[in-house]
Design a protein around this motif. Structure first.
Motif, PDB file in Angstrom:
ATOM      1  N   HIS A  49       9.934  20.136  -2.083  1.00 55.58           N
ATOM      2  CA  HIS A  49      10.885  19.648  -2.969  1.00 55.58           C
ATOM      3  C   HIS A  49      10.135  18.712  -3.885  1.00 55.58           C
ATOM      4  O   HIS A  49      10.595  18.588  -5.200  1.00 55.58           O
ATOM      5  N   VAL A  50       9.102  17.868  -3.618  1.00 58.99           N
ATOM      6  CA  VAL A  50       8.579  17.109  -4.822  1.00 58.99           C
ATOM      7  C   VAL A  50       7.891  17.892  -5.785  1.00 58.99           C
ATOM      8  O   VAL A  50       7.899  17.445  -6.863  1.00 58.99           O
ATOM      9  N   TYR A  51       7.546  19.153  -5.536  1.00 60.67           N
ATOM     10  CA  TYR A  51       6.817  19.944  -6.694  1.00 60.67           C
ATOM     11  C   TYR A  51       8.082  20.391  -7.460  1.00 60.67           C
ATOM     12  O   TYR A  51       7.989  20.797  -8.771  1.00 60.67           O
ATOM     13  N   LEU A  69       8.728   7.304 -14.789  1.00 53.99           N
ATOM     14  CA  LEU A  69       7.670   6.477 -14.005  1.00 53.99           C
ATOM     15  C   LEU A  69       8.033   5.265 -13.742  1.00 53.99           C
ATOM     16  O   LEU A  69       7.943   4.543 -12.572  1.00 53.99           O
ATOM     17  N   LEU A  70       8.833   4.783 -14.692  1.00 48.73           N
ATOM     18  CA  LEU A  70       9.530   3.262 -14.567  1.00 48.73           C
ATOM     19  C   LEU A  70      10.716   3.475 -13.424  1.00 48.73           C
ATOM     20  O   LEU A  70      10.819   2.521 -12.718  1.00 48.73           O
ATOM     21  N   ALA A  86       0.772  -1.341  -0.091  1.00 49.89           N
ATOM     22  CA  ALA A  86       0.118  -0.209   0.056  1.00 49.89           C
ATOM     23  C   ALA A  86       0.906   1.268   0.218  1.00 49.89           C
ATOM     24  O   ALA A  86       0.494   2.359  -0.900  1.00 49.89           O
ATOM     25  N   VAL A  87       1.980   1.140   0.627  1.00 54.30           N
ATOM     26  CA  VAL A  87       3.002   2.737   0.906  1.00 54.30           C
ATOM     27  C   VAL A  87       3.533   2.686  -0.595  1.00 54.30           C
ATOM     28  O   VAL A  87       3.615   3.778  -1.072  1.00 54.30           O
ATOM     29  N   ILE A  88       3.929   1.602  -1.142  1.00 51.81           N
ATOM     30  CA  ILE A  88       4.641   1.872  -2.429  1.00 51.81           C
ATOM     31  C   ILE A  88       3.555   2.003  -3.392  1.00 51.81           C
ATOM     32  O   ILE A  88       3.994   2.923  -4.153  1.00 51.81           O
ATOM     33  N   ALA A  89       2.735   1.666  -3.272  1.00 52.62           N
ATOM     34  CA  ALA A  89       1.539   2.171  -4.254  1.00 52.62           C
ATOM     35  C   ALA A  89       1.262   3.670  -4.136  1.00 52.62           C
ATOM     36  O   ALA A  89       1.064   4.318  -5.206  1.00 52.62           O
ATOM     37  N   SER A 140       1.459   8.661  -6.589  1.00 50.40           N
ATOM     38  CA  SER A 140       1.870  10.148  -6.302  1.00 50.40           C
ATOM     39  C   SER A 140       2.801  10.846  -7.566  1.00 50.40           C
ATOM     40  O   SER A 140       2.621  11.772  -8.428  1.00 50.40           O
ATOM     41  N   ASP A 141       3.766   9.884  -7.894  1.00 52.09           N
ATOM     42  CA  ASP A 141       4.837  10.361  -8.791  1.00 52.09           C
ATOM     43  C   ASP A 141       4.043  10.259 -10.135  1.00 52.09           C
ATOM     44  O   ASP A 141       4.224  11.265 -11.241  1.00 52.09           O
TER      45      ASP A 141
END
Length: 205
Positions: free
Chosen positions: A129-131, A157-158, A37-40, A45-46
């Motif tokens: 920083h993600v933005y 994304l890969l 679930a956390v990985i998903a 999000s990415d």
């Protein structure tokens, strides 16, 4: 270099840097708690952020810097709160691993699926920083490829998928080194210090 490979390498370069999100995924992987679930959440999000950046959202983020500022201070508050919880676990101790690699607490405590997913979302979306990295930087690079920008996006994304999957599910092999309560205290201490350090970097801009 193909466009997709360019995206893969650029994505990995930004994602692999040690930060609060990676530390959380690592800890959940070691605990074998709601890892999928956390990985998903991280990958999804990415997908949203990188795709939005390639689609031109970066211009909107530049035009509304107050959004990033709000995320920055909300992220600082959340990280400090999470650091306090990790520090408390480090001081109290009492957790080890059972023979099958699952966490064995001295008293009932754990992270529910909803709490784990919420934490992953907060560590991702409250980090300004993600933005800057995904929406602005990766989005800007993708736009330079014109009509082939989607190939760059797929490559990035890969990279995100490979990294978070390897980090989350690969972390379980570290479990054998965490068979004593003392080792978990050290891990939680490292988590606390990392979270405080990241909060400090966000606070100073």
């Amino acid at each position: 270099m193909t466009i997709a490979l360019h995206g893969l390498l650029a994505g990995l370069t930004l994602i692999i840097a040690i930060g609060s999100q990676n530390v959380f995924v690592l800890r959940q992987g070691i605990r074998r708690e709601h890892v999928g679930a956390v990985i998903a959440v991280c990958i999804a999000s990415d997908v949203v952020l990188i795709s939005a950046g390639a689609g031109g959202l970066g211009a909107l983020v530049r035009a509304m810097p107050e959004v990033v500022e709000v995320a920055r201070w909300a992220g600082v508050a959340f990280l400090l709160g999470y650091a306090a919880l990790a520090a408390r676990r480090a001081l109290r101790g009492g957790e080890a691993l059972t023979a099958d690699g699952t966490a064995r607490p001295a008293r009932p405590r754990g992270t529910g699926r909803a709490a784990a997913v919420t934490t992953a979302l907060a560590l991702t979306w409250l980090n300004p920083h993600v933005y800057l990295d995904t929406v602005l930087l990766l989005g800007s690079i993708a736009s330079t490829h014109g009509a082939q920008a989607w190939q760059f996006v797929l490559g990035a994304l890969l990279g995100s998928t490979l990294w978070f999957t390897a980090l989350g599910f690969g972390a379980r092999y570290l479990g054998r080194f965490l068979s004593s309560p003392r080792s978990w205290q050290v891990l939680d201490g490292v988590v606390a210090v990392t979270m405080v350090a990241v909060a400090g970097m966000l606070a100073v801009g």
